[in-house]
Design a protein around this motif. Sequence first.
Motif, PDB file in Angstrom:
ATOM      1  N   VAL A   2       0.846  -1.189   0.000  1.00 16.35           N
ATOM      2  CA  VAL A   2       0.000   0.000   0.000  1.00 16.35           C
ATOM      3  C   VAL A   2       0.882   1.240   0.000  1.00 16.35           C
ATOM      4  O   VAL A   2       1.804   1.365   0.814  1.00 16.35           O
ATOM      5  N   LYS A   3       0.601   2.136  -0.917  1.00 18.89           N
ATOM      6  CA  LYS A   3       1.252   3.440  -0.976  1.00 18.89           C
ATOM      7  C   LYS A   3       0.354   4.418  -0.229  1.00 18.89           C
ATOM      8  O   LYS A   3      -0.849   4.479  -0.483  1.00 18.89           O
ATOM      9  N   HIS A   4       0.936   5.162   0.696  1.00 15.69           N
ATOM     10  CA  HIS A   4       0.213   6.147   1.513  1.00 15.69           C
ATOM     11  C   HIS A   4       0.866   7.498   1.245  1.00 15.69           C
ATOM     12  O   HIS A   4       2.029   7.713   1.616  1.00 15.69           O
ATOM     13  N   ASP A  60       5.456  10.558   1.471  1.00 21.36           N
ATOM     14  CA  ASP A  60       5.350   9.389   0.587  1.00 21.36           C
ATOM     15  C   ASP A  60       5.806   8.177   1.391  1.00 21.36           C
ATOM     16  O   ASP A  60       6.953   8.130   1.840  1.00 21.36           O
ATOM     17  N   GLU A  62       5.220   3.634   2.276  1.00 16.77           N
ATOM     18  CA  GLU A  62       4.756   2.316   1.820  1.00 16.77           C
ATOM     19  C   GLU A  62       4.624   1.370   3.005  1.00 16.77           C
ATOM     20  O   GLU A  62       5.463   1.378   3.917  1.00 16.77           O
ATOM     21  N   LEU A  66      -3.230  -2.095   4.393  1.00 14.42           N
ATOM     22  CA  LEU A  66      -3.947  -0.920   4.893  1.00 14.42           C
ATOM     23  C   LEU A  66      -4.039  -0.968   6.420  1.00 14.42           C
ATOM     24  O   LEU A  66      -4.010   0.071   7.081  1.00 14.42           O
ATOM     25  N   VAL A  69      -1.064   0.686   7.718  1.00 14.87           N
ATOM     26  CA  VAL A  69      -1.197   2.149   7.631  1.00 14.87           C
ATOM     27  C   VAL A  69      -1.970   2.653   8.849  1.00 14.87           C
ATOM     28  O   VAL A  69      -1.584   3.643   9.481  1.00 14.87           O
ATOM     29  N   LYS A  70      -3.046   1.967   9.188  1.00 16.33           N
ATOM     30  CA  LYS A  70      -3.869   2.370  10.334  1.00 16.33           C
ATOM     31  C   LYS A  70      -3.097   2.240  11.641  1.00 16.33           C
ATOM     32  O   LYS A  70      -3.208   3.096  12.526  1.00 16.33           O
ATOM     33  N   CYS A  94      -5.057  13.147   1.233  1.00 17.68           N
ATOM     34  CA  CYS A  94      -4.439  11.836   1.392  1.00 17.68           C
ATOM     35  C   CYS A  94      -4.994  10.867   0.365  1.00 17.68           C
ATOM     36  O   CYS A  94      -6.173  10.930   0.003  1.00 17.68           O
ATOM     37  N   ASP A  96      -4.499   6.482  -0.415  1.00 19.29           N
ATOM     38  CA  ASP A  96      -3.914   5.175  -0.135  1.00 19.29           C
ATOM     39  C   ASP A  96      -4.304   4.262  -1.289  1.00 19.29           C
ATOM     40  O   ASP A  96      -5.484   4.140  -1.601  1.00 19.29           O
ATOM     41  N   TYR A  97      -3.315   3.627  -1.920  1.00 20.05           N
ATOM     42  CA  TYR A  97      -3.635   2.724  -3.013  1.00 20.05           C
ATOM     43  C   TYR A  97      -2.701   1.517  -3.014  1.00 20.05           C
ATOM     44  O   TYR A  97      -1.601   1.580  -2.503  1.00 20.05           O
ATOM     45  N   GLU A  98      -3.209   0.423  -3.570  1.00 21.30           N
ATOM     46  CA  GLU A  98      -2.405  -0.797  -3.666  1.00 21.30           C
ATOM     47  C   GLU A  98      -1.561  -0.752  -4.923  1.00 21.30           C
ATOM     48  O   GLU A  98      -1.986  -0.199  -5.952  1.00 21.30           O
TER      49      GLU A  98
END
Length: 99
Positions: A2-4, A60, A62, A66, A69-70, A94, A96-98
Motif C-alpha cells: 500500500v502506498k500512503h 510518501d 509504503e 492498509l 497504515v492504520k 491523502c 492510499d492505493y495498492e
Amino acid sequence: MVKHIVLFKLKESLSQEEKLDVMNRFKAAIEALPAKINVIRHIFVGLNINPDEQWDICLDSEFDTLEDVKFYATHPDHVAAAGILKDAKDGRACVDYEF
C-alpha cells in the motif's frame, strides 16, 4: 503493498522562516519513525520548492497492508510527529492505493 501519500498545506499567515522551521522539524520526525514503527517499509518527506504550487509538504510512504497504515497512523510516535503540524496546517489531502 500500500502506498500512503499525504499532502499538507501550511497557513499563509506563517512567515517563510516559520514554514521552513515547521517543515524541517516535521521531515526529521517523520523520517525517524522507521526505527520506532516496524510496519513502515519506506517513508520520505519532500518539501515543495515551487512557490506556484499550493501544497507545501508531501509525505510518501509504503506499507504491506492498509491495516499497517492504520497501525502507523495511531502509533504514539507518529501522533507526536504529526503534532508538529497541528498549529501550522491549513489543509491535508491523502490517498492510499495498492500497487
